[in-house]
Design a protein around this motif. Structure first.
Motif, PDB file in Angstrom:
ATOM      1  N   ARG A  92     -28.372  30.976   6.042  1.00 22.69           N
ATOM      2  CA  ARG A  92     -28.632  29.886   5.170  1.00 22.69           C
ATOM      3  C   ARG A  92     -27.288  28.740   5.047  1.00 22.69           C
ATOM      4  N   ASN A  93     -26.059  29.232   5.097  1.00 24.52           N
ATOM      5  CA  ASN A  93     -24.926  28.548   5.066  1.00 24.52           C
ATOM      6  C   ASN A  93     -24.828  27.734   6.492  1.00 24.52           C
ATOM      7  N   VAL A  94     -25.129  28.673   7.633  1.00 25.18           N
ATOM      8  CA  VAL A  94     -24.719  27.930   8.901  1.00 25.18           C
ATOM      9  C   VAL A  94     -25.872  26.962   9.115  1.00 25.18           C
ATOM     10  N   ALA A  95     -27.149  27.005   8.576  1.00 20.55           N
ATOM     11  CA  ALA A  95     -28.277  25.926   8.884  1.00 20.55           C
ATOM     12  C   ALA A  95     -28.112  24.866   8.064  1.00 20.55           C
ATOM     13  N   SER A  96     -27.711  25.056   6.709  1.00 14.42           N
ATOM     14  CA  SER A  96     -27.726  23.961   5.889  1.00 14.42           C
ATOM     15  C   SER A  96     -26.132  23.012   6.341  1.00 14.42           C
ATOM     16  N   THR A 130     -31.224  31.523  14.280  1.00  8.86           N
ATOM     17  CA  THR A 130     -31.689  31.339  13.018  1.00  8.86           C
ATOM     18  C   THR A 130     -33.147  30.550  13.241  1.00  8.86           C
ATOM     19  N   LYS A 131     -33.512  30.141  14.256  1.00 10.19           N
ATOM     20  CA  LYS A 131     -34.853  29.301  14.422  1.00 10.19           C
ATOM     21  C   LYS A 131     -36.042  29.966  13.721  1.00 10.19           C
ATOM     22  N   GLU A 132     -36.342  31.391  14.432  1.00 11.81           N
ATOM     23  CA  GLU A 132     -37.426  31.914  13.840  1.00 11.81           C
ATOM     24  C   GLU A 132     -37.527  32.197  12.216  1.00 11.81           C
ATOM     25  N   LEU A 133     -36.161  32.363  11.600  1.00 11.45           N
ATOM     26  CA  LEU A 133     -36.206  32.395  10.177  1.00 11.45           C
ATOM     27  C   LEU A 133     -36.561  31.271   9.555  1.00 11.45           C
ATOM     28  N   ILE A 134     -35.926  29.770   9.893  1.00 13.43           N
ATOM     29  CA  ILE A 134     -36.089  28.602   9.388  1.00 13.43           C
ATOM     30  C   ILE A 134     -37.584  28.008   9.384  1.00 13.43           C
ATOM     31  N   THR A 135     -38.070  28.447  10.968  1.00 10.50           N
ATOM     32  CA  THR A 135     -39.449  27.929  11.138  1.00 10.50           C
ATOM     33  C   THR A 135     -40.638  28.850  10.398  1.00 10.50           C
ATOM     34  N   LYS A 136     -40.393  30.083  10.511  1.00 10.17           N
ATOM     35  CA  LYS A 136     -41.473  30.929  10.070  1.00 10.17           C
ATOM     36  C   LYS A 136     -41.312  31.350   8.588  1.00 10.17           C
ATOM     37  N   LYS A 137     -40.189  31.669   8.145  1.00 11.16           N
ATOM     38  CA  LYS A 137     -40.052  31.943   6.681  1.00 11.16           C
ATOM     39  C   LYS A 137     -39.638  30.664   5.490  1.00 11.16           C
ATOM     40  N   TRP A 138     -38.687  30.041   5.999  1.00  5.83           N
ATOM     41  CA  TRP A 138     -37.979  29.078   5.200  1.00  5.83           C
ATOM     42  C   TRP A 138     -38.831  27.911   4.811  1.00  5.83           C
ATOM     43  N   SER A 140     -42.015  27.696   5.028  1.00  5.85           N
ATOM     44  CA  SER A 140     -43.379  27.994   4.455  1.00  5.85           C
ATOM     45  C   SER A 140     -43.609  27.188   3.186  1.00  5.85           C
ATOM     46  N   LYS A 141     -42.490  26.748   2.432  1.00  3.96           N
ATOM     47  CA  LYS A 141     -42.375  25.995   1.190  1.00  3.96           C
ATOM     48  C   LYS A 141     -42.026  24.675   1.295  1.00  3.96           C
ATOM     49  N   ASN A 142     -41.546  24.301   2.460  1.00  3.34           N
ATOM     50  CA  ASN A 142     -41.046  22.742   2.728  1.00  3.34           C
ATOM     51  C   ASN A 142     -41.038  22.585   4.222  1.00  3.34           C
ATOM     52  N   GLN A 143     -41.968  21.886   4.938  1.00  5.47           N
ATOM     53  CA  GLN A 143     -42.047  21.573   6.246  1.00  5.47           C
ATOM     54  C   GLN A 143     -41.022  20.840   6.651  1.00  5.47           C
ATOM     55  N   SER A 144     -40.012  20.068   6.038  1.00  2.00           N
ATOM     56  CA  SER A 144     -39.123  19.236   6.590  1.00  2.00           C
ATOM     57  C   SER A 144     -37.680  19.975   6.234  1.00  2.00           C
ATOM     58  N   TYR A 145     -37.657  20.981   5.742  1.00  2.00           N
ATOM     59  CA  TYR A 145     -36.417  21.945   5.598  1.00  2.00           C
ATOM     60  C   TYR A 145     -35.660  22.026   6.993  1.00  2.00           C
ATOM     61  N   LEU A 146     -34.297  21.564   6.814  1.00  2.00           N
ATOM     62  CA  LEU A 146     -33.525  21.654   7.963  1.00  2.00           C
ATOM     63  C   LEU A 146     -33.760  21.287   9.153  1.00  2.00           C
ATOM     64  N   LYS A 147     -34.559  19.963   9.172  1.00  2.00           N
ATOM     65  CA  LYS A 147     -34.964  19.190  10.372  1.00  2.00           C
ATOM     66  C   LYS A 147     -33.851  18.688  11.177  1.00  2.00           C
ATOM     67  N   GLU A 148     -32.760  18.414  10.613  1.00  2.00           N
ATOM     68  CA  GLU A 148     -31.749  17.736  11.195  1.00  2.00           C
ATOM     69  C   GLU A 148     -31.107  19.088  11.775  1.00  2.00           C
ATOM     70  N   PHE A 149     -30.953  19.915  11.421  1.00  2.00           N
ATOM     71  CA  PHE A 149     -30.259  21.206  12.264  1.00  2.00           C
ATOM     72  C   PHE A 149     -31.279  21.317  13.520  1.00  2.00           C
ATOM     73  N   GLU A 150     -32.470  21.350  13.318  1.00  2.00           N
ATOM     74  CA  GLU A 150     -33.489  21.635  14.429  1.00  2.00           C
ATOM     75  C   GLU A 150     -33.326  20.503  15.446  1.00  2.00           C
TER      76      GLU A 150
END
Length: 162
Positions: A92-96, A130-138, A140-150
């Motif tokens: 989460r630290n790296v992704a954010s 982190t891709k699978e963790l972001i797209t499959k787990k995190w 699930s609550k907010n579809q736009s979460y970490l879009k700039e990292f993506e």
């Protein structure tokens, strides 16, 4: 020529000269502002990527066997839910942080291109871990979460796979 015509001509030439001087001054001020903004952005970016917690988090992700196994794409998404809290916090630290970098960079296309070119291997590596963790787990609550990292992760992957 009549004095009225001559004075109008002189007035027009002076007005044009003053306008030109104002345009040149405005251009120089804009250039200085751009340089100042660029310096400020580079300082912010450097502060983020050199942060000790960020460096340690990236190191922890690279060493994590479970994330590396998921990264290889063996199709077992349930492993995402077996990650320990420390690894998930590091991810989460790296992704954010990369999301924040992506947001800063999207406002300066030239700087973004140079930064991603310079850091493409690291960004691509962190995105893949982190891709699978972001797209499959995190997400699930907010579809736009970490879009700039993506967004910057995909750009970095494009550079690395050319």
């Amino acid at each position: 020529m009549e004095p009225l015509v001559i004075s109008s001509l002189i007035f027009s030439v002076v007005a044009m000269g003053l306008s030109l001087a104002r345009i040149l001054r405005s251009y120089r001020e804009g250039k200085r502002k751009r340089q100042s903004d660029l310096f400020s952005n580079i300082t912010s970016i450097t502060r983020i990527i050199e942060d000790e917690k960020f460096v340690q988090s990236r190191r922890a992700l690279r060493k994590n066997k479970l994330l590396n196994h998921i990264r290889e794409g063996n199709g077992n998404e349930q492993l995402l839910f077996e990650l320990d809290v420390a690894t998930e916090d590091a991810a989460r630290n790296v992704a954010s942080n990369y999301d924040r970098l992506g947001f800063i960079l999207k406002h300066d296309k030239e700087l973004e291109d140079e930064f991603i070119q310079w850091q493409s291997y690291v960004i691509a590596d962190m995105w893949l871990l982190t891709k699978e963790l972001i797209t499959k787990k995190w997400r699930s609550k907010n579809q736009s979460y970490l879009k700039e990292f993506e967004r910057i992760g995909i750009k970095a992957l494009d550079i690395e796979t050319k």
